[in-house]
Design a protein around this motif. Structure first.
Motif, PDB file in Angstrom:
ATOM      1  N   ARG A  23      63.787 -31.652  -0.147  1.00 13.67           N
ATOM      2  CA  ARG A  23      63.512 -33.021   0.594  1.00 13.67           C
ATOM      3  C   ARG A  23      65.010 -33.816   0.533  1.00 13.67           C
ATOM      4  O   ARG A  23      64.957 -34.435   1.908  1.00 13.67           O
ATOM      5  N   SER A  24      65.881 -33.547  -0.263  1.00 16.79           N
ATOM      6  CA  SER A  24      67.113 -34.264   0.001  1.00 16.79           C
ATOM      7  C   SER A  24      67.825 -33.647   1.080  1.00 16.79           C
ATOM      8  O   SER A  24      68.619 -34.198   1.868  1.00 16.79           O
ATOM      9  N   VAL A  25      67.897 -32.233   1.240  1.00 14.05           N
ATOM     10  CA  VAL A  25      68.363 -31.602   2.376  1.00 14.05           C
ATOM     11  C   VAL A  25      68.038 -31.804   3.722  1.00 14.05           C
ATOM     12  O   VAL A  25      68.889 -32.053   4.412  1.00 14.05           O
ATOM     13  N   THR A  26      66.741 -31.914   3.761  1.00 13.78           N
ATOM     14  CA  THR A  26      66.082 -32.305   5.113  1.00 13.78           C
ATOM     15  C   THR A  26      66.509 -33.525   5.355  1.00 13.78           C
ATOM     16  O   THR A  26      66.697 -34.056   6.641  1.00 13.78           O
ATOM     17  N   ALA A  27      66.353 -34.609   4.442  1.00 14.56           N
ATOM     18  CA  ALA A  27      66.636 -36.024   4.841  1.00 14.56           C
ATOM     19  C   ALA A  27      68.163 -36.157   5.178  1.00 14.56           C
ATOM     20  O   ALA A  27      68.547 -36.854   6.300  1.00 14.56           O
ATOM     21  N   TYR A  28      69.067 -35.620   4.399  1.00 16.54           N
ATOM     22  CA  TYR A  28      70.498 -35.548   4.849  1.00 16.54           C
ATOM     23  C   TYR A  28      70.622 -34.864   6.321  1.00 16.54           C
ATOM     24  O   TYR A  28      71.490 -35.354   7.160  1.00 16.54           O
ATOM     25  N   GLY A  29      70.036 -33.886   6.731  1.00 15.12           N
ATOM     26  CA  GLY A  29      70.139 -32.992   7.749  1.00 15.12           C
ATOM     27  C   GLY A  29      69.782 -33.949   8.907  1.00 15.12           C
ATOM     28  O   GLY A  29      70.648 -33.771  10.100  1.00 15.12           O
ATOM     29  N   ARG A  30      68.958 -34.954   8.673  1.00 15.09           N
ATOM     30  CA  ARG A  30      68.551 -35.525  10.002  1.00 15.09           C
ATOM     31  C   ARG A  30      69.601 -36.532  10.354  1.00 15.09           C
ATOM     32  O   ARG A  30      69.760 -37.170  11.635  1.00 15.09           O
ATOM     33  N   ILE A  31      70.530 -36.847   9.372  1.00 11.76           N
ATOM     34  CA  ILE A  31      71.731 -37.798   9.697  1.00 11.76           C
ATOM     35  C   ILE A  31      73.123 -37.120   9.596  1.00 11.76           C
ATOM     36  O   ILE A  31      74.118 -37.840   9.728  1.00 11.76           O
ATOM     37  N   ASP A  32      73.054 -35.933   9.445  1.00 14.61           N
ATOM     38  CA  ASP A  32      74.491 -35.230   9.255  1.00 14.61           C
ATOM     39  C   ASP A  32      75.296 -35.315  10.441  1.00 14.61           C
ATOM     40  O   ASP A  32      76.519 -35.482  10.377  1.00 14.61           O
ATOM     41  N   PHE A  33      74.762 -35.693  11.820  1.00  9.80           N
ATOM     42  CA  PHE A  33      75.571 -35.519  12.796  1.00  9.80           C
ATOM     43  C   PHE A  33      76.063 -37.218  13.002  1.00  9.80           C
ATOM     44  O   PHE A  33      76.990 -37.188  14.088  1.00  9.80           O
ATOM     45  N   LEU A  34      75.527 -38.066  12.313  1.00 12.75           N
ATOM     46  CA  LEU A  34      76.123 -39.379  12.413  1.00 12.75           C
ATOM     47  C   LEU A  34      77.342 -39.794  12.046  1.00 12.75           C
ATOM     48  O   LEU A  34      77.495 -40.594  11.086  1.00 12.75           O
ATOM     49  N   ARG A  35      78.310 -39.185  12.303  1.00 16.24           N
ATOM     50  CA  ARG A  35      79.668 -39.208  12.104  1.00 16.24           C
ATOM     51  C   ARG A  35      80.364 -40.597  12.532  1.00 16.24           C
ATOM     52  O   ARG A  35      81.465 -40.495  13.223  1.00 16.24           O
ATOM     53  N   LEU A  36      79.892 -41.604  11.894  1.00 21.52           N
ATOM     54  CA  LEU A  36      80.464 -42.993  12.152  1.00 21.52           C
ATOM     55  C   LEU A  36      80.072 -43.851  10.996  1.00 21.52           C
ATOM     56  O   LEU A  36      78.973 -43.385  10.349  1.00 21.52           O
ATOM     57  N   GLY A  37      80.549 -44.767  10.898  1.00 25.68           N
ATOM     58  CA  GLY A  37      80.137 -45.969   9.923  1.00 25.68           C
ATOM     59  C   GLY A  37      80.114 -45.633   8.659  1.00 25.68           C
ATOM     60  O   GLY A  37      81.025 -44.666   8.196  1.00 25.68           O
ATOM     61  N   PRO A  38      78.803 -45.845   7.708  1.00 26.35           N
ATOM     62  CA  PRO A  38      78.872 -45.535   6.540  1.00 26.35           C
ATOM     63  C   PRO A  38      78.992 -44.142   5.912  1.00 26.35           C
ATOM     64  O   PRO A  38      79.492 -43.994   4.810  1.00 26.35           O
ATOM     65  N   LEU A  39      78.561 -43.040   6.856  1.00 30.88           N
ATOM     66  CA  LEU A  39      78.870 -41.837   6.354  1.00 30.88           C
ATOM     67  C   LEU A  39      80.176 -41.374   6.340  1.00 30.88           C
ATOM     68  O   LEU A  39      80.449 -40.505   5.728  1.00 30.88           O
ATOM     69  N   MET A  40      80.914 -41.966   7.174  1.00 31.68           N
ATOM     70  CA  MET A  40      82.553 -41.452   7.013  1.00 31.68           C
ATOM     71  C   MET A  40      83.327 -42.424   6.158  1.00 31.68           C
ATOM     72  O   MET A  40      84.504 -42.323   6.007  1.00 31.68           O
ATOM     73  N   GLU A  41      82.713 -43.555   5.727  1.00 30.44           N
ATOM     74  CA  GLU A  41      83.504 -44.387   4.507  1.00 30.44           C
ATOM     75  C   GLU A  41      83.423 -43.703   3.389  1.00 30.44           C
ATOM     76  O   GLU A  41      82.674 -42.718   3.094  1.00 30.44           O
ATOM     77  N   ASP A  42      84.583 -43.918   2.705  1.00 32.81           N
ATOM     78  CA  ASP A  42      84.694 -43.292   1.324  1.00 32.81           C
ATOM     79  C   ASP A  42      84.526 -41.743   1.079  1.00 32.81           C
ATOM     80  O   ASP A  42      83.823 -41.240   0.064  1.00 32.81           O
ATOM     81  N   ASN A  43      84.731 -41.223   2.426  1.00 34.03           N
ATOM     82  CA  ASN A  43      84.623 -39.671   2.180  1.00 34.03           C
ATOM     83  C   ASN A  43      83.270 -39.114   1.950  1.00 34.03           C
ATOM     84  O   ASN A  43      83.173 -37.754   1.634  1.00 34.03           O
ATOM     85  N   ARG A  44      82.078 -40.048   2.123  1.00 37.49           N
ATOM     86  CA  ARG A  44      80.769 -39.527   1.927  1.00 37.49           C
ATOM     87  C   ARG A  44      80.308 -38.395   2.705  1.00 37.49           C
ATOM     88  O   ARG A  44      79.706 -37.548   1.845  1.00 37.49           O
ATOM     89  N   ALA A  45      80.855 -38.004   4.075  1.00 38.28           N
ATOM     90  CA  ALA A  45      80.150 -37.056   4.506  1.00 38.28           C
ATOM     91  C   ALA A  45      80.706 -35.591   3.888  1.00 38.28           C
ATOM     92  O   ALA A  45      80.059 -34.711   3.510  1.00 38.28           O
ATOM     93  N   ASP A  46      81.948 -35.583   3.261  1.00 42.74           N
ATOM     94  CA  ASP A  46      82.234 -34.366   2.500  1.00 42.74           C
ATOM     95  C   ASP A  46      81.906 -34.444   1.157  1.00 42.74           C
ATOM     96  O   ASP A  46      81.682 -33.184   0.435  1.00 42.74           O
ATOM     97  N   ARG A  47      81.823 -35.605   0.432  1.00 45.93           N
ATOM     98  CA  ARG A  47      81.299 -35.572  -0.574  1.00 45.93           C
ATOM     99  C   ARG A  47      79.751 -35.178  -0.740  1.00 45.93           C
ATOM    100  O   ARG A  47      79.185 -34.738  -1.765  1.00 45.93           O
ATOM    101  N   LEU A  48      78.896 -35.503   0.449  1.00 38.38           N
ATOM    102  CA  LEU A  48      77.666 -35.250   0.370  1.00 38.38           C
ATOM    103  C   LEU A  48      77.249 -33.678   0.672  1.00 38.38           C
ATOM    104  O   LEU A  48      76.582 -33.052   0.027  1.00 38.38           O
ATOM    105  N   LEU A  49      78.032 -33.189   1.703  1.00 37.76           N
ATOM    106  CA  LEU A  49      77.959 -31.735   1.700  1.00 37.76           C
ATOM    107  C   LEU A  49      79.361 -31.135   2.357  1.00 37.76           C
ATOM    108  O   LEU A  49      79.864 -31.548   3.544  1.00 37.76           O
ATOM    109  N   PHE A  50      79.926 -30.527   1.554  1.00 34.88           N
ATOM    110  CA  PHE A  50      81.535 -29.894   1.783  1.00 34.88           C
ATOM    111  C   PHE A  50      80.822 -28.440   2.438  1.00 34.88           C
ATOM    112  O   PHE A  50      80.460 -27.608   1.880  1.00 34.88           O
ATOM    113  N   TRP A  51      81.137 -28.445   3.712  1.00 34.96           N
ATOM    114  CA  TRP A  51      81.000 -27.348   4.627  1.00 34.96           C
ATOM    115  C   TRP A  51      81.750 -27.305   5.838  1.00 34.96           C
ATOM    116  O   TRP A  51      81.876 -28.488   6.521  1.00 34.96           O
ATOM    117  N   PRO A  52      82.192 -26.296   6.424  1.00 30.98           N
ATOM    118  CA  PRO A  52      82.035 -25.069   5.614  1.00 30.98           C
ATOM    119  C   PRO A  52      83.111 -24.970   4.531  1.00 30.98           C
ATOM    120  O   PRO A  52      84.214 -25.439   4.595  1.00 30.98           O
TER     121      PRO A  52
END
Length: 293
Positions: free
Chosen positions: A12-41
């Motif tokens: 459930r967490s994977v699909t919930a994150y998948g829906r916002i993974d492309f929102l590369r602005l604002g809170p997801l990009m603060e504090d290195n969260r995009a990489d901390r949530l999913l380091f990929w590739p």
């Protein structure tokens, strides 16, 4: 049992994150969260090795939320949790020897939950990014006009489609350069590659639909909204045919063909959202965040 429940909640967490993974602005990009949530590739498997080392050495600092958050981005998010739950040695989770593995997984889950709460709070804070995107003003530092806000939204979907194809589809699929490499697929251990891709497509389709970005065009481009919606539905229909885990799907003619078709559809969508739509709206969407510029 608890292990099965943890696996379900992970999904459930994977699909919930998948829906916002492309929102590369604002809170997801603060504090290195995009990489901390999913380091990929994780191209050279460096992150995987770090996770394996923590498990092998039973590094107690990885079971503490504060010290885990200060570690490498690769050992504190969904990729690390997937290995804990589904990777080599995960059968120990139900036994006494899995105590450390459980504690590490629990810390990762707490870390992800903490970031999720912070992101929600920052998205919806009065006068924050969501307000500014919806109601841009000349005196705002970020979005001063409807054009700037629209450029940001269209760019998110355009670059999201590019990232979906280049990071989450092409690397594991068979090509002229060689056979399929299913172990280069995101979340292959959990059997959730297609679920994650579907969630990304659904998230982008929802942003296009709810924002009305493709309905804001002039009379000569009125069909664009329908065309984009049609291609998003084609993408979901292709994924409906991918019912096996990725290593089996790439070896099945019908499912491999569905994945190849999905790549074509993402290319078509990117041309519509990244080229035709900006031209119809008079926008400048700019270069991709993926090309290193």
């Amino acid at each position: 049992d608890a292990v099965a429940l943890a696996g379900q909640q992970f999904g459930r967490s994977v699909t919930a994150y998948g829906r916002i993974d492309f929102l590369r602005l604002g809170p997801l990009m603060e504090d290195n969260r995009a990489d901390r949530l999913l380091f990929w590739p994780d191209r050279r498997g460096i992150g995987l090795k770090q996770v394996q080392t923590i498990l092998a050495e039973e590094d107690a600092t990885a079971t503490d939320l504060a010290s885990l958050g200060a570690k490498s981005v690769a050992v504190q998010g969904l990729g690390a949790l997937e290995f804990v739950l589904f990777g080599t040695g995960s059968e120990s989770l139900a036994a006494a020897e899995g105590t450390f593995r459980c504690a590490y997984g629990q810390a990762i889950a707490g870390n992800i939950a903490g970031m999720a709460k912070q992101m929600v709070a920052e998205w919806y804070v009065p006068g924050g990014i969501a307000d500014h995107l919806r109601s841009p003003q000349p005196d705002h530092a970020d979005y001063r006009s409807e054009t700037e806000a629209m450029e940001a939204l269209v760019g998110l979907v355009s670059h999201g489609l590019e990232g979906l194809r280049d990071k989450h589809l092409l690397p594991f699929m068979a090509s002229d350069d060689g056979p399929a490499k299913p172990k280069l697929a995101v979340f292959w251990r959990a059997g959730m590659t297609a679920d994650f891709v579907r969630a990304q497509i659904e998230g982008m389709a929802e942003l296009v639909a709810r924002s009305g970005m493709a309905r804001a065009v002039d009379a000569s481009h009125q069909g664009l909204d329908n065309s984009i919606g049609f291609e998003f539905r084609n993408a979901i229909r292709a994924l409906d045919l991918v019912t096996l885990p990725v290593e089996a799907a790439v070896a099945d003619d019908k499912q491999a063909a569905a994945l190849a078709y999905l790549v074509l559809v993402t290319g078509s969508l990117q041309a519509m959202v990244g080229e035709q739509l900006p031209a119809a709206l008079g926008l400048s969407v700019g270069f991709s965040s993926l090309d290193g510029d």
